[in-house]
Design a protein around this motif. Structure first.
Motif, PDB file in Angstrom:
ATOM      1  N   THR A   1      27.842  41.784  31.002  1.00 43.08           N
ATOM      2  CA  THR A   1      28.184  42.733  32.064  1.00 43.08           C
ATOM      3  C   THR A   1      27.113  42.831  33.158  1.00 43.08           C
ATOM      4  OG1 THR A   1      29.605  44.038  30.620  1.00 43.08           O
ATOM      5  CG2 THR A   1      28.739  45.137  32.577  1.00 43.08           C
TER       6      THR A   1
ATOM      7  N   THR B   1      35.944  49.563  35.721  1.00 39.42           N
ATOM      8  CA  THR B   1      35.848  48.467  36.697  1.00 39.42           C
ATOM      9  C   THR B   1      36.752  48.706  37.908  1.00 39.42           C
ATOM     10  OG1 THR B   1      37.537  47.211  35.488  1.00 39.42           O
ATOM     11  CG2 THR B   1      35.232  46.736  34.964  1.00 39.42           C
TER      12      THR B   1
ATOM     13  N   TRP C   1      35.484  39.660  34.552  1.00 36.21           N
ATOM     14  CA  TRP C   1      35.593  40.239  33.206  1.00 36.21           C
ATOM     15  C   TRP C   1      36.420  39.369  32.258  1.00 36.21           C
ATOM     16  CZ3 TRP C   1      32.841  43.235  36.189  1.00 36.21           C
ATOM     17  CH2 TRP C   1      31.983  44.166  35.597  1.00 36.21           C
ATOM     18  N   GLN C   2      36.941  38.261  32.742  1.00 36.93           N
ATOM     19  CA  GLN C   2      37.601  37.305  31.850  1.00 36.93           C
ATOM     20  C   GLN C   2      36.645  36.212  31.399  1.00 36.93           C
ATOM     21  OE1 GLN C   2      40.459  38.653  31.027  1.00 36.93           O
ATOM     22  NE2 GLN C   2      39.914  40.049  32.708  1.00 36.93           N
TER      23      GLN C   2
ATOM     24  N   ARG D   1      27.596  39.901  35.365  1.00 35.41           N
ATOM     25  CA  ARG D   1      28.838  40.033  36.140  1.00 35.41           C
ATOM     26  C   ARG D   1      28.615  40.905  37.373  1.00 35.41           C
ATOM     27  NH1 ARG D   1      32.243  41.656  30.765  1.00 35.41           N
ATOM     28  NH2 ARG D   1      32.795  39.554  30.031  1.00 35.41           N
TER      29      ARG D   1
ATOM     30  N   PRO E   1      36.516  41.380  40.349  1.00 35.25           N
ATOM     31  CA  PRO E   1      36.173  42.101  39.110  1.00 35.25           C
ATOM     32  C   PRO E   1      37.012  41.645  37.924  1.00 35.25           C
ATOM     33  CG  PRO E   1      36.242  43.621  40.945  1.00 35.25           C
ATOM     34  CD  PRO E   1      36.784  42.326  41.463  1.00 35.25           C
TER      35      PRO E   1
ATOM     36  N   VAL F   1      40.689  44.743  31.355  1.00 36.35           N
ATOM     37  CA  VAL F   1      39.400  45.127  31.925  1.00 36.35           C
ATOM     38  C   VAL F   1      39.097  46.584  31.557  1.00 36.35           C
ATOM     39  CG1 VAL F   1      39.478  43.509  33.872  1.00 36.35           C
ATOM     40  CG2 VAL F   1      40.507  45.776  34.108  1.00 36.35           C
TER      41      VAL F   1
END
Length: 308
Positions: free
Chosen positions: A256, A31, A250-251, A259, A246, A27
């Motif tokens: 973004t 983050t 992010w996987q 997300r 988070p 990440v």
């Protein structure tokens, strides 16, 4: 005094989770700031003093120990967390998968024995005097939940929420999702769950190096599946998985901005008190979007990459 102790627990928990994130190298560094922005989690730890925070502190330390390959001590810490609250059982399936992939039967046996001994030690005063009452209440799977406090299922009718068929469907969904992720994602490199088990039964000598990212993805996604299929979620239960969001977001292949929007939506849903039909439905949709994103991602890497 109690609030000061919980403040220390909160800070140690933040540090532990950040160590997990850093170990994965999966990440962006910024983050980590998102882990500090939840109003609800601050309330759970510092104002309400729920034992959920202590449970997750111990569970997060146990997960960090797994990432560090300290298998036996990790199982002991998971047992300590379980002695505080049962929600740690949601992590049991992914923990089992990680242990099968990453360590030998000797370590699993010794760690499990230590975990059982700790549970017996904690329960001895109650087991000696009121064994039946202790066992029935410590693991009360038939417990009835209050509809008015349910955050995740408030958008369904109360009659449905109280239905045994609904409870059975959630258990089935939980088991089904665990099997799907186990076979198709967590154990994909081994050729599926059944092949992993057979391989480890017949060949315990060689254990491939397992990437920290894979360990964390397996643990966090397994816990999320349990949360999504939970019979009910009360407000303090947000601490069960907030710190994992988070990383999981992010996987996925989501952009973004989306997300961040999804994370904000989840946070807002948990901060509506009392919860409403719209907030509950929004939370469910966010959970489903995240699970779908994790299913579609190609980032399930088992072996530790060679950095030479």
């Amino acid at each position: 005094m109690a609030q000061w102790l919980f403040a220390v627990a909160y800070l140690v928990n933040q540090y532990t989770v950040m160590r997990i994130y850093i170990a994965t190298q999966a990440v962006p560094p910024w983050t980590l700031l998102l882990l500090c922005l939840s109003k609800r989690v601050h309330s759970i730890f510092l104002l309400r003093l729920f034992n959920d925070g202590i449970t997750m502190l111990l569970a997060n330390i146990a997960m960090l120990l797994l990432v560090q390959r300290r298998w036996r001590l990790s199982l002991l810490l998971f047992s300590a967390a379980l002695s505080v609250k049962m929600n740690v059982l949601l992590l049991a399936p992914p923990v089992g998968i990680v242990l099968l992939q990453a360590t030998k039967w000797k370590d699993i046996g010794i760690g499990t024995a230590a975990a059982v001994i700790l549970q017996l030690t904690v329960g001895v005063p109650f087991l000696l005097r009121h064994p039946r009452s202790y066992l029935s209440k410590a693991f009360e799977f038939s417990r009835e939940f209050l509809y008015e406090w349910s955050v995740n299922w408030r958008f369904v009718p109360e009659s449905t929420f109280r239905s045994r068929y609904f409870a059975t469907a959630l258990v089935g969904a939980h088991l089904g999702l665990l099997l799907l992720f186990s076979h198709c994602k967590w154990c994909r490199s081994a050729g599926g769950l059944h092949r992993l088990v057979l391989t480890r039964l017949w060949n315990n000598a060689s254990v491939p190096p397992v990437a920290a990212k894979h360990i964390v993805m397996t643990l966090f996604s397994g816990n999320l599946i349990g949360v999504v299929c939970a019979r009910t979620l009360h407000f303090q239960f947000y601490s069960w998985y907030f710190h994992m969001l988070p990383f999981l977001l992010w996987q996925t292949k989501l952009r973004t901005p989306f997300r961040l929007l999804l994370l904000l939506c989840v946070e807002c849903a948990w901060n509506v008190f009392p919860t409403t039909l719209i907030a509950s439905a929004a939370l469910f949709i966010c959970h489903c979007v995240l699970l779908t994103g994790l299913w579609q991602t190609s980032g399930w890497m088992l072996e530790q990459p060679n950095r030479d």
